[in-house]
Design a protein around this motif. Structure first.
Motif, PDB file in Angstrom:
ATOM      1  N   ARG A  13      -0.806  17.558  64.378  1.00 47.83           N
ATOM      2  CA  ARG A  13      -1.037  18.527  64.957  1.00 47.83           C
ATOM      3  C   ARG A  13       0.204  18.396  66.036  1.00 47.83           C
ATOM      4  O   ARG A  13       0.028  17.591  67.091  1.00 47.83           O
ATOM      5  CB  ARG A  13      -2.228  18.789  65.752  1.00 47.83           C
ATOM      6  N   TRP A  14       0.805  19.704  66.420  1.00 47.46           N
ATOM      7  CA  TRP A  14       1.945  19.385  67.510  1.00 47.46           C
ATOM      8  C   TRP A  14       1.000  19.723  68.902  1.00 47.46           C
ATOM      9  O   TRP A  14       0.349  20.492  68.960  1.00 47.46           O
ATOM     10  CB  TRP A  14       2.705  20.554  67.301  1.00 47.46           C
ATOM     11  N   LEU A  15       1.645  18.770  69.579  1.00 44.40           N
ATOM     12  CA  LEU A  15       0.817  18.533  70.968  1.00 44.40           C
ATOM     13  C   LEU A  15       1.959  18.899  72.191  1.00 44.40           C
ATOM     14  O   LEU A  15       3.174  18.536  72.065  1.00 44.40           O
ATOM     15  CB  LEU A  15       0.218  17.371  71.148  1.00 44.40           C
ATOM     16  N   MET A  16       1.366  19.872  73.073  1.00 42.09           N
ATOM     17  CA  MET A  16       2.332  20.282  73.929  1.00 42.09           C
ATOM     18  C   MET A  16       1.596  20.034  75.571  1.00 42.09           C
ATOM     19  O   MET A  16       1.937  20.898  76.422  1.00 42.09           O
ATOM     20  CB  MET A  16       2.915  21.755  74.004  1.00 42.09           C
ATOM     21  N   ASN A  17       0.866  18.844  75.703  1.00 43.61           N
ATOM     22  CA  ASN A  17      -0.130  18.991  76.701  1.00 43.61           C
ATOM     23  C   ASN A  17       0.511  18.161  78.034  1.00 43.61           C
ATOM     24  O   ASN A  17       0.064  17.899  79.050  1.00 43.61           O
ATOM     25  CB  ASN A  17      -1.527  18.198  76.394  1.00 43.61           C
ATOM     26  N   GLY A  18       1.945  17.844  78.035  1.00 44.92           N
ATOM     27  CA  GLY A  18       2.567  17.379  78.932  1.00 44.92           C
ATOM     28  C   GLY A  18       2.011  15.910  79.161  1.00 44.92           C
ATOM     29  O   GLY A  18       2.007  15.305  80.480  1.00 44.92           O
ATOM     30  N   HIS A  19       1.294  15.277  78.314  1.00 42.41           N
ATOM     31  CA  HIS A  19       1.038  13.589  78.511  1.00 42.41           C
ATOM     32  C   HIS A  19       2.258  12.700  78.932  1.00 42.41           C
ATOM     33  O   HIS A  19       1.862  11.955  79.610  1.00 42.41           O
ATOM     34  CB  HIS A  19       0.421  13.273  77.255  1.00 42.41           C
ATOM     35  N   PHE A  20       3.478  13.126  78.423  1.00 47.80           N
ATOM     36  CA  PHE A  20       4.543  12.268  78.633  1.00 47.80           C
ATOM     37  C   PHE A  20       5.399  13.220  79.408  1.00 47.80           C
ATOM     38  O   PHE A  20       5.978  14.151  79.123  1.00 47.80           O
ATOM     39  CB  PHE A  20       5.350  12.031  77.375  1.00 47.80           C
ATOM     40  N   GLU A  21       5.644  12.730  80.925  1.00 48.76           N
ATOM     41  CA  GLU A  21       6.466  13.485  81.545  1.00 48.76           C
ATOM     42  C   GLU A  21       8.150  13.739  80.923  1.00 48.76           C
ATOM     43  O   GLU A  21       8.645  14.896  81.231  1.00 48.76           O
ATOM     44  CB  GLU A  21       6.973  12.378  83.006  1.00 48.76           C
ATOM     45  N   ASP A  22       8.569  12.808  80.225  1.00 48.61           N
ATOM     46  CA  ASP A  22      10.093  12.859  79.865  1.00 48.61           C
ATOM     47  C   ASP A  22       9.916  13.538  78.604  1.00 48.61           C
ATOM     48  O   ASP A  22      11.060  13.959  77.853  1.00 48.61           O
ATOM     49  CB  ASP A  22      10.738  11.538  79.694  1.00 48.61           C
ATOM     50  N   CYS A  23       8.911  14.008  77.689  1.00 48.73           N
ATOM     51  CA  CYS A  23       8.887  14.728  76.724  1.00 48.73           C
ATOM     52  C   CYS A  23       8.603  16.225  76.822  1.00 48.73           C
ATOM     53  O   CYS A  23       7.521  16.764  77.022  1.00 48.73           O
ATOM     54  CB  CYS A  23       7.711  13.920  75.850  1.00 48.73           C
ATOM     55  N   THR A  24       9.794  16.618  76.643  1.00 41.75           N
ATOM     56  CA  THR A  24       9.831  18.121  77.344  1.00 41.75           C
ATOM     57  C   THR A  24       9.339  19.175  76.133  1.00 41.75           C
ATOM     58  O   THR A  24       8.893  20.226  76.425  1.00 41.75           O
ATOM     59  CB  THR A  24      11.044  18.789  77.789  1.00 41.75           C
ATOM     60  N   ASP A  25       9.450  18.901  74.841  1.00 42.05           N
ATOM     61  CA  ASP A  25       9.220  19.689  73.847  1.00 42.05           C
ATOM     62  C   ASP A  25       8.373  19.225  72.884  1.00 42.05           C
ATOM     63  O   ASP A  25       8.279  19.458  71.523  1.00 42.05           O
ATOM     64  CB  ASP A  25      10.459  20.126  73.029  1.00 42.05           C
ATOM     65  N   GLY A  26       7.380  18.496  73.354  1.00 40.84           N
ATOM     66  CA  GLY A  26       6.080  18.038  72.287  1.00 40.84           C
ATOM     67  C   GLY A  26       6.178  17.037  71.533  1.00 40.84           C
ATOM     68  O   GLY A  26       7.295  16.243  71.460  1.00 40.84           O
ATOM     69  N   TYR A  27       5.011  16.824  70.981  1.00 46.04           N
ATOM     70  CA  TYR A  27       4.867  15.455  70.212  1.00 46.04           C
ATOM     71  C   TYR A  27       3.960  15.562  69.148  1.00 46.04           C
ATOM     72  O   TYR A  27       3.057  16.503  69.127  1.00 46.04           O
ATOM     73  CB  TYR A  27       4.655  14.123  71.242  1.00 46.04           C
ATOM     74  N   ILE A  28       3.926  14.780  68.062  1.00 45.58           N
ATOM     75  CA  ILE A  28       3.108  14.795  66.892  1.00 45.58           C
ATOM     76  C   ILE A  28       2.944  13.367  66.396  1.00 45.58           C
ATOM     77  O   ILE A  28       3.839  12.537  66.466  1.00 45.58           O
ATOM     78  CB  ILE A  28       3.710  15.612  65.688  1.00 45.58           C
ATOM     79  N   PHE A  29       1.702  13.001  66.050  1.00 48.82           N
ATOM     80  CA  PHE A  29       1.483  11.999  65.056  1.00 48.82           C
ATOM     81  C   PHE A  29       1.171  12.350  63.903  1.00 48.82           C
ATOM     82  O   PHE A  29       0.436  13.165  63.276  1.00 48.82           O
ATOM     83  CB  PHE A  29       0.119  11.411  65.719  1.00 48.82           C
ATOM     84  N   SER A  30       1.840  11.570  63.034  1.00 51.59           N
ATOM     85  CA  SER A  30       1.794  11.763  61.424  1.00 51.59           C
ATOM     86  C   SER A  30       2.111  10.729  60.745  1.00 51.59           C
ATOM     87  O   SER A  30       2.745   9.820  61.221  1.00 51.59           O
ATOM     88  CB  SER A  30       2.817  12.954  61.147  1.00 51.59           C
ATOM     89  N   ARG A  31       1.586  10.762  59.531  1.00 54.15           N
ATOM     90  CA  ARG A  31       1.670   9.635  58.417  1.00 54.15           C
ATOM     91  C   ARG A  31       2.931  10.252  57.276  1.00 54.15           C
ATOM     92  O   ARG A  31       3.350   9.819  56.400  1.00 54.15           O
ATOM     93  CB  ARG A  31       0.637   9.250  57.508  1.00 54.15           C
ATOM     94  N   ASP A  32       3.067  11.523  57.542  1.00 60.52           N
ATOM     95  CA  ASP A  32       4.058  12.231  56.343  1.00 60.52           C
ATOM     96  C   ASP A  32       5.438  12.274  56.977  1.00 60.52           C
ATOM     97  O   ASP A  32       6.040  12.941  57.885  1.00 60.52           O
ATOM     98  CB  ASP A  32       3.557  13.871  56.502  1.00 60.52           C
ATOM     99  N   ARG A  33       6.427  11.436  56.374  1.00 56.45           N
ATOM    100  CA  ARG A  33       7.685  11.022  56.806  1.00 56.45           C
ATOM    101  C   ARG A  33       8.338  12.292  56.660  1.00 56.45           C
ATOM    102  O   ARG A  33       9.332  12.596  57.425  1.00 56.45           O
ATOM    103  CB  ARG A  33       8.140   9.860  56.146  1.00 56.45           C
ATOM    104  N   GLU A  34       8.146  12.980  55.726  1.00 51.83           N
ATOM    105  CA  GLU A  34       9.067  14.423  55.335  1.00 51.83           C
ATOM    106  C   GLU A  34       8.774  15.266  56.498  1.00 51.83           C
ATOM    107  O   GLU A  34       9.559  15.952  56.915  1.00 51.83           O
ATOM    108  CB  GLU A  34       8.717  14.947  53.927  1.00 51.83           C
ATOM    109  N   LEU A  35       7.479  15.646  56.705  1.00 49.97           N
ATOM    110  CA  LEU A  35       7.362  16.329  57.884  1.00 49.97           C
ATOM    111  C   LEU A  35       7.955  16.001  59.355  1.00 49.97           C
ATOM    112  O   LEU A  35       8.369  16.887  59.942  1.00 49.97           O
ATOM    113  CB  LEU A  35       5.685  16.525  58.094  1.00 49.97           C
ATOM    114  N   LEU A  36       7.826  14.779  59.683  1.00 47.90           N
ATOM    115  CA  LEU A  36       8.511  14.343  60.803  1.00 47.90           C
ATOM    116  C   LEU A  36      10.031  14.590  60.624  1.00 47.90           C
ATOM    117  O   LEU A  36      10.723  14.889  61.696  1.00 47.90           O
ATOM    118  CB  LEU A  36       8.160  12.817  61.047  1.00 47.90           C
TER     119      LEU A  36
END
Length: 157
Positions: free
Chosen positions: A89-112
């Motif tokens: 699930r793509w996250l855009m909650n600003g948890h990381f100050e330096d991460c301007t365009d979101g982050y995701i946790f995944s096991r799917d290497r092709e998705l990443l």
């Protein structure tokens, strides 16, 4: 991005996606894999936009991928556990100050890998994978894995 490690055969975007997926497979927990412009030189006194991604290998086959228009700092995480993380699930909650365009946790290497390619090619307008470089950071082992050596840590208690 420091030194450039473009792999042979990444001149096309689909080849780069395959290479990224392979590069994130069977890596040690704590490994950090970063991609950005191969000609980028960081200057702390200059405020520069730079399209970059950072992948961090977590436990249980999960990778955290962060995308940014700012230079991403190397994370200092409490642990690499994955319990209760929202997977795929793509996250855009600003948890990381330096991460301007979101982050995701995944096991799917092709998705990443697809998220990395889409970021550089479609969003940032990078013309070719040849314009990108990468850097790996592999975690250190604090104590050697030696069964013969017994450590008496009672002095630290």
């Amino acid at each position: 991005m420091g030194h450039t490690n473009n792999s042979p055969g990444t001149r096309e975007w689909h080849e780069m996606a395959e290479w990224i997926a392979t590069s994130l497979t069977d890596k040690p927990v704590g490994m950090i894999f970063e991609i950005g412009p191969s000609d980028f030189i960081y200057h702390a006194e200059r405020d520069q936009d730079v399209a970059c991604v950072q992948a961090v290998v977590l436990q249980h086959g999960v990778v955290m991928l962060r995308r940014s228009r700012e230079m991403l700092r190397q994370l200092n995480v409490v642990d690499f556990g994955t319990r209760a993380l929202p997977i795929d699930r793509w996250l855009m909650n600003g948890h990381f100050e330096d991460c301007t365009d979101g982050y995701i946790f995944s096991r799917d290497r092709e998705l990443l890998a697809g998220a990395v390619v889409a970021w550089f090619r479609d969003t940032c307008g990078i013309a070719s994978p040849d314009e990108l470089g990468c850097e790996y950071s592999v975690p250190d082992t604090l104590m050697p894995d030696d069964e013969e050596e017994e450590n008496d840590d009672s002095e630290f208690i």
